[in-house]
Design an enzyme around this catalytic site. Structure first.
Site, PDB file in Angstrom:
ATOM      1  N   ASP A 203       5.129  -7.410  -2.123  1.00 33.53           N
ATOM      2  CA  ASP A 203       4.379  -6.675  -1.113  1.00 33.53           C
ATOM      3  C   ASP A 203       4.631  -5.218  -1.483  1.00 33.53           C
ATOM      4  OD1 ASP A 203       3.447  -5.223   1.003  1.00 33.53           O
ATOM      5  OD2 ASP A 203       4.040  -6.698   2.500  1.00 33.53           O
ATOM      6  N   HIS A 204       3.669  -4.594  -2.144  1.00 38.10           N
ATOM      7  CA  HIS A 204       3.972  -3.313  -2.794  1.00 38.10           C
ATOM      8  C   HIS A 204       4.393  -2.246  -1.781  1.00 38.10           C
ATOM      9  CE1 HIS A 204      -0.236  -2.342  -1.798  1.00 38.10           C
ATOM     10  NE2 HIS A 204       0.209  -1.106  -1.743  1.00 38.10           N
ATOM     11  N   HIS A 267       1.803  -6.146   5.012  1.00 32.13           N
ATOM     12  CA  HIS A 267       2.322  -4.783   5.136  1.00 32.13           C
ATOM     13  C   HIS A 267       2.797  -4.449   6.548  1.00 32.13           C
ATOM     14  CE1 HIS A 267       0.542  -4.642   1.303  1.00 32.13           C
ATOM     15  NE2 HIS A 267      -0.629  -4.179   1.632  1.00 32.13           N
TER      16      HIS A 267
END
Ligand SMILES: NC(=O)c1ccc[n+]([C@@H]2O[C@H](COP(=O)([O-])OP(=O)(O)OC[C@H]3O[C@@H](n4cnc5c(N)ncnc54)[C@H](OP(=O)(O)O)[C@@H]3O)[C@@H](O)[C@H]2O)c1
Length: 517
Positions: A203-204, A267
């Site tokens: 999950d960047h 996010h």
């Protein structure tokens, strides 16, 4: 194989390596090497790591995709991508970097392609010194995750999980599953070939320096944490606003996902976890992730009527963004006629735990909002009595701590100060911390940090299976409610506005309002 691919005796890139974070020699296999993510994020991140001396000098980048290319073709392709807007040192870094790029043509479901990949990796071990260590990065559509992992396993390209050396790790892109059921099924399928410790679900957002700074701010200081609970915090707002719509042919993918899957499940749930979690015993991967999971376990268990009351979904209609007319969602390319897919979601939720019981958390995210901004605002309670004249809007007297994730990365604390003069009037003033100014450096790209972490075998910033499933449990409740015949249809909001009036009503019920960004 060009002569220059033989192992260099000395490597200038190595000289600058910060010794504490040097990964082992390894090959990074990019499945989807010719795709958008590889071009825009992964290869530039690997190049930046090389430029900073943070990529092991004995490393290889092995591209895997269908076209019938040789190493030179992929090198030429990446050179084109990386040279755009590159600095003066580009040539020097590129000449080292290019030699590490190899290409292995293949199709995801074809066993022979993996035999070819094995030969390419053996070549990397021999000529580039990668020592059998492997990162397989799956920058591909999620329906291929299980097939690729299965084929890698069958070809003997995945070592047992307990293997310390050489090691093999797999990174999977988002989305991990489409709902709780599919996420569970995918977890089962991939862990048939892999140990959980070898699987890195990206999950960047977690790689962003400012997201990690949430933990630093909370647990590296002693002034905030005593106030970080229901006694002192009145509410929390999390906003992830995007200006973009469905540009770049995104409509057909997005229409099957919506904002709730694309943004909230991953996010926003991660931001919620970091802001609400208990202090971990240390910063090891499992200690941090154990605390995050507990936040997700404290999410409400809603019935459909609770979803209708606490969640607003909406779709943008035609409007104006920075002076240009933009189409509504239903007129975007790839969107099904009459689609009910959400491009905006606002949620009011409470966490059922000791620290937060009764504190509303307001989450909002959407496409085609007036600006791109991600922030978390902690609204502290008002003082118990009103000694001073209130501000005109009646909402003064409360302190707010705002963590800006992007842009203008930093944090600000607002408090009341007396306006000079004979009246006892207050005005909000602000203390501001800006990441770029304080450290005189822009924060590094999230993918750089995440790629180094997987090479180092540190999964702290990757999501664990129970985290993913707990987040999906909550999101699936909302998705199921939206499928009910009595579910209200999505509201609408004009592109370029801050969302539908229903979202304002949602937050107003608690005597609050959305922050103006
Ligand atoms: N793009 C982004 O900004 C972004 C952001 C976050 C997450 N993601 C996720 O990252 C993943 C990849 O996204 P993307 O936008 O990079 O996709 P993309 O541009 O469509 O690229 C897909 C890649 O897969 C290869 N490919 C497709 N089918 C194949 C097959 N059967 N066998 C071998 N290779 C095949 C394609 O190469 P050839 O056509 O050359 O074979 C191409 O390199 C997705 O899971 C997406 O959700 C993307």
């Amino acid at each position: 194989m060009p002569e220059s691919n033989t192992l260099p005796e000395t490597n200038p890139l190595r000289e600058a390596l910060p010794r504490s974070r040097v990964p082992d020699p390894c090959a990074v296999v990019l499945f989807g090497a010719t795709g958008d993510l590889a071009h825009r994020k992964l290869v530039p991140a690997l190049f930046q790591l090389a430029r900073g001396g943070n990529l092991p000098s004995e490393s290889a980048i092995v591209g895997f995709a269908r076209r019938d290319w040789a190493d030179a073709d992929l090198r030429a392709e990446y050179e084109k991508t990386l040279s755009k807007g590159a600095g003066a040192d580009f040539r020097e870094v590129w000449s080292q970097f290019a030699n590490r790029i190899l290409f292995s043509p293949g199709t995801f479901d074809d066993p022979a392609s993996y035999e070819k990949l094995k030969e390419t990796l053996d070549r990397a071990d021999k000529t580039l010194g990668t020592q059998g260590n492997r990162v397989y990065y799956l920058a591909v559509a999620p329906e291929f995750f299980a097939t690729i992992i299965k084929r890698l396993g069958e070809a003997g390209l995945i070592y047992p999980g307990h293997h310390e050396s050489p090691w093999s790790r797999v990174v999977v892109e988002k989305p991990f599953g489409h709902d709780l059921k599919s996420a569970r099924a995918l977890n089962r399928e991939v862990t048939a070939e892999l140990d959980e410790s070898q699987l890195y679900r990206i999950d960047h957002y977690l790689g962003k320096e400012t997201v990690q700074n949430i933990l630093a701010l909370r647990f590296g200081n002693s002034i905030f944490e005593p106030l970080w609970n229901r006694r002192h915090v009145g509410s929390v707002q999390v906003t992830v606003a995007e200006e973009v719509g469905m540009a770049g042919g995104r409509g057909s993918y997005y229409d099957t996902a919506g904002t709730i899957r694309d943004m909230v499940q991953n996010h926003m749930m991660q931001l919620l976890c970091l802001v609400a979690m208990e202090p971990p015993v240390d910063l090891s991967a499992d200690a941090v992730r154990n605390e995050k999971v507990k936040v997700l376990q404290a999410l409400p268990r809603w019935k459909p009527e609770d979803v209708f009351k606490n969640v607003v979904r909406a779709q943008y209609t035609a409007g104006s963004m920075q002076g240009s007319e933009v189409p509504g969602y239903l007129a975007e390319k790839g969107v099904a006629p009459g689609s009910k897919t959400d491009t905006y979601v606002a949620i009011r939720l409470e966490l059922n735990n000791w620290r937060w019981a009764g504190v509303p958390f307001f989450l909002r995210t959407g496409k085609r909002l007036p600006k791109r901004a991600t922030e978390i605002a902690i609204q502290f309670r008002r003082p118990p009595t009103e000694l001073f004249e209130p501000e005109a809007d009646g909402l003064s007297g409360a302190n707010q701590l705002v963590l800006r994730i992007q842009p203008n990365e930093g944090a600000s604390l607002t408090f009341e100060a007396k306006v000079p003069g004979s009246r006892r009037r207050l005005q909000e003033v602000r203390m501001d911390f800006r990441y770029g100014t304080a450290f005189a450096l822009p924060p590094p790209e999230a993918y750089e940090r995440l790629l180094v972490d997987v090479m180092l075998g540190d999964p702290t910033l990757y999501t664990r299976s129970d985290e993913v499933e707990s987040a999906w449990r909550f999101i699936s409740t909302i998705l199921d409610a939206w499928q009910q015949p009595d579910a209200p249809p999505p509201a609408t909001y004009e592109a370029g506005s801050w969302g539908p009036p229903a979202a304002d009503t949602l937050i107003a019920a608690d005597g609050a309002r959305w922050r103006r960004l």
